[in-house]
Design a protein around this motif. Sequence first.
Motif, PDB file in Angstrom:
ATOM      1  N   THR A   1     -12.151  54.195  23.917  1.00  0.00           N
ATOM      2  CA  THR A   1     -13.249  53.268  23.683  1.00  0.00           C
ATOM      3  C   THR A   1     -13.613  53.331  22.202  1.00  0.00           C
ATOM      4  O   THR A   1     -12.816  53.789  21.376  1.00  0.00           O
ATOM      5  N   GLY A   2     -14.831  52.894  21.866  1.00  0.00           N
ATOM      6  CA  GLY A   2     -15.218  52.921  20.475  1.00  0.00           C
ATOM      7  C   GLY A   2     -15.298  54.305  19.888  1.00  0.00           C
ATOM      8  O   GLY A   2     -14.700  54.597  18.844  1.00  0.00           O
ATOM      9  N   ALA A   3     -16.002  55.212  20.570  1.00  0.00           N
ATOM     10  CA  ALA A   3     -16.209  56.559  20.038  1.00  0.00           C
ATOM     11  C   ALA A   3     -15.534  57.645  20.849  1.00  0.00           C
ATOM     12  O   ALA A   3     -15.381  58.762  20.378  1.00  0.00           O
ATOM     13  N   ASP A   4     -15.113  57.325  22.069  1.00  0.00           N
ATOM     14  CA  ASP A   4     -14.661  58.353  22.991  1.00  0.00           C
ATOM     15  C   ASP A   4     -13.277  58.048  23.538  1.00  0.00           C
ATOM     16  O   ASP A   4     -12.739  56.949  23.397  1.00  0.00           O
ATOM     17  N   VAL A   5     -12.742  59.065  24.209  1.00  0.00           N
ATOM     18  CA  VAL A   5     -11.565  58.891  25.054  1.00  0.00           C
ATOM     19  C   VAL A   5     -12.003  59.223  26.471  1.00  0.00           C
ATOM     20  O   VAL A   5     -12.677  60.232  26.708  1.00  0.00           O
ATOM     21  N   VAL A   6     -11.621  58.363  27.410  1.00  0.00           N
ATOM     22  CA  VAL A   6     -12.074  58.508  28.784  1.00  0.00           C
ATOM     23  C   VAL A   6     -10.862  58.583  29.702  1.00  0.00           C
ATOM     24  O   VAL A   6      -9.946  57.749  29.615  1.00  0.00           O
ATOM     25  N   ALA A   7     -10.832  59.590  30.560  1.00  0.00           N
ATOM     26  CA  ALA A   7      -9.799  59.707  31.587  1.00  0.00           C
ATOM     27  C   ALA A   7     -10.475  59.657  32.943  1.00  0.00           C
ATOM     28  O   ALA A   7     -11.618  60.092  33.104  1.00  0.00           O
ATOM     29  N   ALA A   8      -9.765  59.114  33.916  1.00  0.00           N
ATOM     30  CA  ALA A   8     -10.335  58.959  35.253  1.00  0.00           C
ATOM     31  C   ALA A   8      -9.592  59.823  36.255  1.00  0.00           C
ATOM     32  O   ALA A   8      -8.362  59.861  36.277  1.00  0.00           O
ATOM     33  N   SER A   9     -10.370  60.507  37.078  1.00  0.00           N
ATOM     34  CA  SER A   9      -9.827  61.112  38.284  1.00  0.00           C
ATOM     35  C   SER A   9     -10.256  60.211  39.442  1.00  0.00           C
ATOM     36  O   SER A   9     -10.927  59.205  39.228  1.00  0.00           O
TER      37      SER A   9
ATOM     38  N   PRO B   1     -15.530  43.813  22.103  1.00  0.00           N
ATOM     39  CA  PRO B   1     -16.712  43.174  21.513  1.00  0.00           C
ATOM     40  C   PRO B   1     -18.036  43.782  21.948  1.00  0.00           C
ATOM     41  O   PRO B   1     -19.010  43.762  21.195  1.00  0.00           O
ATOM     42  N   GLU B   2     -18.106  44.339  23.154  1.00  0.00           N
ATOM     43  CA  GLU B   2     -19.344  44.963  23.635  1.00  0.00           C
ATOM     44  C   GLU B   2     -19.227  46.477  23.719  1.00  0.00           C
ATOM     45  O   GLU B   2     -20.167  47.137  24.168  1.00  0.00           O
ATOM     46  N   ASP B   3     -18.079  47.028  23.317  1.00  0.00           N
ATOM     47  CA  ASP B   3     -17.795  48.450  23.540  1.00  0.00           C
ATOM     48  C   ASP B   3     -18.116  48.796  24.990  1.00  0.00           C
ATOM     49  O   ASP B   3     -18.828  49.751  25.292  1.00  0.00           O
ATOM     50  N   LEU B   4     -17.546  48.006  25.890  1.00  0.00           N
ATOM     51  CA  LEU B   4     -17.854  48.078  27.319  1.00  0.00           C
ATOM     52  C   LEU B   4     -16.654  48.644  28.070  1.00  0.00           C
ATOM     53  O   LEU B   4     -15.535  48.124  27.975  1.00  0.00           O
ATOM     54  N   LEU B   5     -16.896  49.698  28.811  1.00  0.00           N
ATOM     55  CA  LEU B   5     -15.866  50.293  29.655  1.00  0.00           C
ATOM     56  C   LEU B   5     -15.983  49.688  31.056  1.00  0.00           C
ATOM     57  O   LEU B   5     -17.063  49.666  31.639  1.00  0.00           O
ATOM     58  N   ILE B   6     -14.869  49.210  31.576  1.00  0.00           N
ATOM     59  CA  ILE B   6     -14.852  48.635  32.924  1.00  0.00           C
ATOM     60  C   ILE B   6     -14.077  49.594  33.823  1.00  0.00           C
ATOM     61  O   ILE B   6     -12.911  49.912  33.561  1.00  0.00           O
TER      62      ILE B   6
ATOM     63  N   SER C   1     -21.795  51.704  25.926  1.00  0.00           N
ATOM     64  CA  SER C   1     -21.482  52.817  25.027  1.00  0.00           C
ATOM     65  C   SER C   1     -22.474  53.960  25.188  1.00  0.00           C
ATOM     66  O   SER C   1     -22.177  55.100  24.831  1.00  0.00           O
ATOM     67  N   ALA C   2     -23.672  53.656  25.727  1.00  0.00           N
ATOM     68  CA  ALA C   2     -24.663  54.697  26.011  1.00  0.00           C
ATOM     69  C   ALA C   2     -24.494  55.273  27.416  1.00  0.00           C
ATOM     70  O   ALA C   2     -25.306  56.068  27.874  1.00  0.00           O
ATOM     71  N   TYR C   3     -23.463  54.839  28.106  1.00  0.00           N
ATOM     72  CA  TYR C   3     -23.114  55.293  29.450  1.00  0.00           C
ATOM     73  C   TYR C   3     -24.180  54.963  30.485  1.00  0.00           C
ATOM     74  O   TYR C   3     -24.436  55.730  31.413  1.00  0.00           O
ATOM     75  N   THR C   4     -24.793  53.790  30.326  1.00  0.00           N
ATOM     76  CA  THR C   4     -25.559  53.202  31.413  1.00  0.00           C
ATOM     77  C   THR C   4     -24.607  52.378  32.261  1.00  0.00           C
ATOM     78  O   THR C   4     -23.660  51.775  31.748  1.00  0.00           O
ATOM     79  N   VAL C   5     -24.845  52.361  33.563  1.00  0.00           N
ATOM     80  CA  VAL C   5     -23.884  51.791  34.510  1.00  0.00           C
ATOM     81  C   VAL C   5     -24.493  50.590  35.226  1.00  0.00           C
ATOM     82  O   VAL C   5     -25.625  50.656  35.724  1.00  0.00           O
TER      83      VAL C   5
END
Length: 733
Positions: free
Chosen positions: A3-11, A48-53, A66-70
């Motif tokens: 993402t913009g600032a992080d790396v995200v992995a999913a389990s 454009p929104e730094d949005l993780l789906i 990006s603030a990790y609100t869901v």
Amino acid sequence: METGADVVAASEKGLIIVNKADRTEIQTLTKSRGLSDIDIQHLAWYAPEDLLIVGYRNGNLDLISSAYTVRNISDIARSNIFLGRRRLNKIRIYRDRAYICTGFGIVVFDIGQRLFPETLIIGPNGSQIEVFDLAFDEAGGRVYAATELGVFSASLNSSLSFFLNWTPEPGMANKPFNHIVNWQGKIVANRLTGTNDDSLFIRENGTWSWMYDVFISKNFDVEVCGDELVITNDFSVVSYRPNRSKRLNIEPGNVFNPRFKPKAAVLARDGNWYWIASELEGMYGYFYPEGWLFTFLPDGPFDEDVFRMRYHNGRLWVAPGALNSVWGPTFNNKGIYYYENFDWQHLTASQLNNRTDILSITPSPVEPGTVYATAWGQGIVQITNGQYVTTFNASNTDGGLSPVAGAPDQVRAYDIVFDSKGNLWTATSLSERPLTRRTPNGQWVNYAMGTVAGTTTNIGRMLVTREDQIWMTLQNRGIAVARLDPNGTLQVRQLTQLEGSGNLPSADVRAFAEDLDGAVWIGTSAGVAVLYTPRFIFEPNRSYDVRRITFEENGIVQALLAQEVVTAVAVDGANKKWFGTQNSGVFYTSADGREQIFNFNRNNSPLPSNNILDIEIDRRTGLVYIATDRGIVAYQGAATEGNETFTDVFAYPNPVRPDYDGPIFIRGLVTGAYVKITDVAGNLVFETRAEGGQAIWDGKDFKGRKVQSGVYLAYMSDELGFNTHVAKILIVR
């Protein structure tokens, strides 16, 4: 996913988040911390929104800022259309839309508008086909779909919702393809074989050809990162330059890690860091060209498998074994894990002399640091201070552990309990003398159980009561209860469905627990029953029939959980009851079982599943551990174990700071204490009664208003007013 600032992995159950700049702190996001679901299938990022789906297997979506609100988008999961094919495979972003590949086609999601403008059904004659992946070739003006029937394509200038605009690619039809990407204007697709020989094909100059120079393997993931093609197969991560030469090949041998089992990988935008999802060790960061491999593994149990739990002296023990439907072994080799001081530890099968199918773990009350575990078919494993000691079986107990009839090397012990004298008790299935006692001095003695249990009987869970009765579940035959009389002779009774012999609601008994009043609560496949006076079992001319808990609802008298398979029973510090069920989650009731307080299930709580396997309670803190077939969840209950006198009374948090908005706990109370809270002027602002040994205040007055800053006094007393105590609580607003 970068993402913009992080790396995200999913389990399956959550997200692992690592900041790219410092790479020191691991964060997690799970269903208990904001996610809406489990079984994560794919991640996508909208720059454009730094949005993780986050896409879940059932079609559910979470949009994470990006603030990790869901924000949850559940339209696909809730839809009544395409039942049985709503599984989500991948999410691909093109311009301002997310194209969601599913079991029936493609669902288009307008990210900016947060709505679904269309669904694309692209199969022959408008049929539903499973779409695994999409690749967009804007320069070439086409979109390519990897499906169960091959690779289809359509013009980006056509109506994608019209199935006739989708045509099979020449030579790529009638075979399943599960990955497809645009690599520098060339389309690369992975043909799925179901074995370990997937093949990659590339479309160049309008023609498809086999990529003969790419190693044939089971390809878990294919991605394009910058100008590189990154392929994750069943043992390595390989990155190719545009000229198809290898830039990198990461495998167990060259990172000196035999546990290296990659599932997906991306190359960061900086061109140096490869981020790799691991089957066993969370997430890796691999720095090129130095070859440094960093592991980012959040704390947690080794695996989601759990069969039974046992809480004792600050440690939660987890037995991950299992039995098959006919009570045969499953050869589960995941060892044992335990949780203590906010840290999970794992004892591997190799550390336990390769014992498998660990079904239960019981700490010894007379041997500090020692626990005993049942290994189905192998005997009883002794572990002291985290080290394997031995396995007791028929040969080294002088026959004290009775083996399966006709199989002298098979000892099928399911559970272990200790009585008040320090005797270890266990029961072995399909044996001639099923009940076994090991005395505190190490002597093994076994007992026949007559017609109650023998060579055709499987024996499951066990319970020792305050009167040293030994309770055992019998597979589809009710309950066996045994005790030693004053002369040391074993007495055995059986509780069945027959009136006068137990009157159980079902012979299929799954669990039981003794409450604080000495009653035994029984969970069966037809609900709950209770025996208020277990001592009557061995007294002449006394009835030991159980009672159903009944209540009236809408004018109809009903029995407690009569339509449920009750798989777990536990009692908290306030004598209230917790019941786990096979299909409906967890029920929490009043002490008498007549009032339902909560029903937690997958839809209204962080429970990952409604199939409950076990419940254990830390009565000191009120923490409730709930084991499901998809892992363990903890719930902070209100009730703790009470004391006879006020002991080490404290309130927390104390002081209560301005940024805290949760409850205030007061612990160390006498059981059921009365609590009145006043300000320093003596004005009463709140009163309550303790749940067991704990009272809870929400920091508000009787009108629901937050109290002002200041010192508050909590006056406590027992029911008769003989034992009293006062505690101070400082609140800062």
